[in-house]
Scaffold this active site. Structure first.
Site, PDB file in Angstrom:
ATOM      1  N   TYR A  24       0.916  -1.032   0.079  1.00  0.00           N
ATOM      2  CA  TYR A  24       0.031   0.092  -0.006  1.00  0.00           C
ATOM      3  C   TYR A  24       0.769   1.216  -0.068  1.00  0.00           C
ATOM      4  CZ  TYR A  24       1.039   0.027   5.138  1.00  0.00           C
ATOM      5  OH  TYR A  24       1.654   0.128   6.179  1.00  0.00           O
ATOM      6  N   THR A 136       8.890   3.341   7.385  1.00  0.00           N
ATOM      7  CA  THR A 136       9.096   3.966   8.745  1.00  0.00           C
ATOM      8  C   THR A 136      10.146   3.020   9.476  1.00  0.00           C
ATOM      9  OG1 THR A 136       6.879   4.722   8.668  1.00  0.00           O
ATOM     10  CG2 THR A 136       7.934   4.758  10.786  1.00  0.00           C
ATOM     11  N   ARG A 170       3.854   8.935   4.271  1.00  0.00           N
ATOM     12  CA  ARG A 170       2.619   9.303   5.099  1.00  0.00           C
ATOM     13  C   ARG A 170       1.473   9.116   4.366  1.00  0.00           C
ATOM     14  NH1 ARG A 170       4.993  15.450   6.523  1.00  0.00           N
ATOM     15  NH2 ARG A 170       5.803  14.738   8.575  1.00  0.00           N
ATOM     16  N   VAL A 171       1.212   7.673   3.971  1.00  0.00           N
ATOM     17  CA  VAL A 171       0.125   7.420   3.223  1.00  0.00           C
ATOM     18  C   VAL A 171      -1.083   7.210   4.363  1.00  0.00           C
ATOM     19  CG1 VAL A 171       1.532   6.202   1.529  1.00  0.00           C
ATOM     20  CG2 VAL A 171       0.789   4.705   3.469  1.00  0.00           C
ATOM     21  N   LYS A 222       8.933  11.167  11.564  1.00  0.00           N
ATOM     22  CA  LYS A 222       7.973  10.195  11.245  1.00  0.00           C
ATOM     23  C   LYS A 222       7.519   9.518  12.322  1.00  0.00           C
ATOM     24  CE  LYS A 222       5.167   7.227   9.428  1.00  0.00           C
ATOM     25  NZ  LYS A 222       4.080   7.470   8.605  1.00  0.00           N
ATOM     26  N   ASN A 226       3.468   9.972  14.531  1.00  0.00           N
ATOM     27  CA  ASN A 226       2.490   9.211  15.177  1.00  0.00           C
ATOM     28  C   ASN A 226       2.435   8.809  16.450  1.00  0.00           C
ATOM     29  OD1 ASN A 226       1.493   8.694  12.739  1.00  0.00           O
ATOM     30  ND2 ASN A 226       2.573   7.121  11.920  1.00  0.00           N
ATOM     31  N   ARG A 229       0.220  11.374  18.060  1.00  0.00           N
ATOM     32  CA  ARG A 229      -1.006  10.850  17.917  1.00  0.00           C
ATOM     33  C   ARG A 229      -1.584   9.937  18.871  1.00  0.00           C
ATOM     34  NH1 ARG A 229      -5.055  11.876  14.157  1.00  0.00           N
ATOM     35  NH2 ARG A 229      -6.712  10.346  13.460  1.00  0.00           N
ATOM     36  N   CYS A 276       0.086   1.783  11.580  1.00  0.00           N
ATOM     37  CA  CYS A 276       0.952   2.770  11.984  1.00  0.00           C
ATOM     38  C   CYS A 276       1.090   3.096  13.570  1.00  0.00           C
ATOM     39  CB  CYS A 276       0.512   4.018  11.359  1.00  0.00           C
ATOM     40  SG  CYS A 276       0.519   4.028   9.512  1.00  0.00           S
ATOM     41  N   ARG A 347      -5.873  -4.962  10.550  1.00  0.00           N
ATOM     42  CA  ARG A 347      -4.602  -5.214  11.174  1.00  0.00           C
ATOM     43  C   ARG A 347      -4.573  -4.382  12.541  1.00  0.00           C
ATOM     44  NH1 ARG A 347      -0.623  -3.288   6.412  1.00  0.00           N
ATOM     45  NH2 ARG A 347      -2.785  -2.011   6.017  1.00  0.00           N
ATOM     46  N   ARG A 419     -17.922   3.899  20.285  1.00  0.00           N
ATOM     47  CA  ARG A 419     -17.316   5.128  19.150  1.00  0.00           C
ATOM     48  C   ARG A 419     -18.333   6.028  19.115  1.00  0.00           C
ATOM     49  NH1 ARG A 419     -11.872   4.144  18.535  1.00  0.00           N
ATOM     50  NH2 ARG A 419     -11.640   1.947  17.956  1.00  0.00           N
TER      51      ARG A 419
END
Ligand code: SAJ
Length: 443
Positions: A24, A136, A170-171, A222, A226, A229, A276, A347, A419
């Site tokens: 991907y 990464t 950064r996909v 990179k 993440n 986040r 990620c 995943r 959620r």
């Protein structure tokens, strides 16, 4: 060939490119350089993937707008072809490496794919070629793993016989091509001149900022972005737990907190999955693993996020208890198995943790997910006879569910929302025993 000669060839689009790893990350970037006019060779060990690519058919699951059409176009134009044979790399001027860099159960990076690609590339690397790592990697990997492998596997020295840099991907699944064009990229080079040549190359496909720097900075940026986040999500999750205990509503709290300048509280929820965010904090941490530095916040954030699916189980047990039912033997409908809304990607899915725990507790589990093949099915039929429904993924389909129909088909009126799909004002009139992440329910 000198770096300046290579830079000129790139400017004329005469440089012959290669992408190792057509997943991907690799496939979209190979297609876009081919579309830009470069001759691109894809090297991929999975022969099924090679055959699909050479037939103009994308091996990537899920909905990727424009990718199928672009792949067909560039393969038909003979600008992109795929092979499992590393020997075909001998005439390549620029080689991008886009292979997986997972962490193992001890959160240690596993570089088998990266080491294998580099060890196979070294002996066939064309003199004067440029190698770019898109995968990464943990900080210091370029210096301590990539460079030594390249220098040991071929006769030659860095910046004389070959050049090296890293341009971390950064996909984002579901928007691979769009993001490649529009998302800023950091570009690391073993020398500033190398970084500039890589900027010149990516300028052919990236419309956003291309920020040249050194390799260690690119590795740090990179993994930090993440990790940032993950820590932000963990903060939101811990605030949600406090709101539950204190009798508050985290969604109202978050909305008003974020009206304060400079605040951007993330979304609490049923957990953090994907390829990620769960991995990159450990890659970042590994960059200092052999130093006397005790990290506390980053590992703690991972623990908080990984606990959230188990917290959903606690909410479910509490609701079932109110309904006079234990979880053992209960039939539970899990709504959503992908790690992300409107995706088929499973995943590191939080639902997998939840399902495992429910089964450990003796529950029967029925899983529905409109995007994940093995869990597709008629939702109304699947909910019939279940004792509770647990919402784990905010798929579009679930947002319009009829609560009254759902309740009529359930054996017990038990609903758990991981959620923030429903509000109490919607649920209470229907008569559910309702639990939701971040909302106090303690009497
Ligand atoms: N999640 C939360 N709360 C949030 C945001 C996400 O619980 O506030 C959960 C999601 O449900 C999911 C997991 O975290 O299970 C990851 O979600 P994500 O939105 O971060 O999506 P990813 O994993 O596809 O992350 C990618 C990353 N992109 C790259 O690494 C190149 C990330 O840096 C991007 O910010 C993210 O896409 C994005 O914004 O789409």
């Amino acid at each position: 060939m000198s770096l300046r000669d290579l830079q000129a060839k790139i400017g004329r689009k005469e440089a012959r490119l290669a992408v190792i790893g057509l997943g991907y990350v690799g496939l979209p970037v190979a297609c876009m350089f081919a579309q830009a006019g470069f001759d691109v060779l894809g090297v991929e060990l999975r022969t099924g993937c090679v055959q699909k690519v050479n037939s103009g058919s994308s091996p990537i699951e899920g909905n990727e707008p424009g990718l199928d059409e672009l792949l067909q176009e560039v393969v038909a134009a003979r600008k992109l072809r795929a092979t499992p044979d590393y020997q075909a790399l001998r005439d390549r001027d620029v080689i991008l490496i886009c292979v997986e860099t997972p962490v193992d159960e001890n959160n240690i990076p596993r570089y088998e794919a990266l080491r294998s690609a580099l060890s196979s590339l070294g002996p066939v690397l064309k003199p004067g070629a440029l190698v770019i790592i898109e995968s990464t990697v943990a900080p210091r990997t370029m210096d301590e793993v990539v460079l030594p492998l390249l220098e040991s596997s071929r006769v030659g020295k860095l910046n004389h016989d070959f050049y090296l840099g890293n341009c971390p991907e950064r996909v984002m699944p579901g928007k691979l091509l769009k993001n490649l064009r529009t998302v800023n990229r950091v570009v690391g080079g073993m020398t500033p001149e190398t970084a500039q040549v890589i900027v010149d190359l990516y300028r052919h496909i990236v419309q956003a900022d291309l920020d040249p720097t050194d390799c260690i900075t690119a590795e740090l940026v990179k993994t930090v972005e993440n990790t940032y986040r993950d820590v932000q999500i963990a903060f939101a999750n811990e605030v949600a737990l406090i709101c539950e205990a204190a009798g508050g509503d985290v969604w109202k709290v978050r909305e008003l907190v974020n009206k304060s300048p400079g605040r951007q509280m993330h979304l609490p929820g049923a957990g953090v999955g994907g390829h990620c965010i769960p991995k990159d904090p450990w890659l970042l941490a590994y960059g200092a693993h052999d130093k006397d530095l005790a990290l506390r916040l980053i590992p703690a954030a991972r623990v908080i996020n990984d606990q959230m699916p188990l917290h959903i189980v606690d909410l479910l047990q509490d609701a079932l208890q109110e309904a006079g039912r234990s979880i053992a033997g209960a039939r539970i409908l899990v709504l959503g198995y992908a790690y992300l809304e409107d995706s088929d990607d499973t995943r590191n899915s939080p639902s997998a943790i939840l399902v495992q725990r429910l089964r450990e507790l003796g529950a029967q589990v029925v899983i529905h997910d409109p995007y994940v093949k093995e869990y597709q099915g008629n939702l109304q039929e699947m909910v019939t006879g279940c004792d509770a429904a647990v919402l784990m993924v905010r798929h579009q389909e679930y947002l319009s569910l009829s609560l009254s129909t759902l309740k009529s088909r359930l054996r017990l009126p038990v609903l758990v929302d991981g959620r923030h799909v429903w509000d109490p004002e919607q649920v209470s009139p229907v008569g559910f025993i309702f639990r939701s992440v971040g909302r106090g329910y303690r009497k």
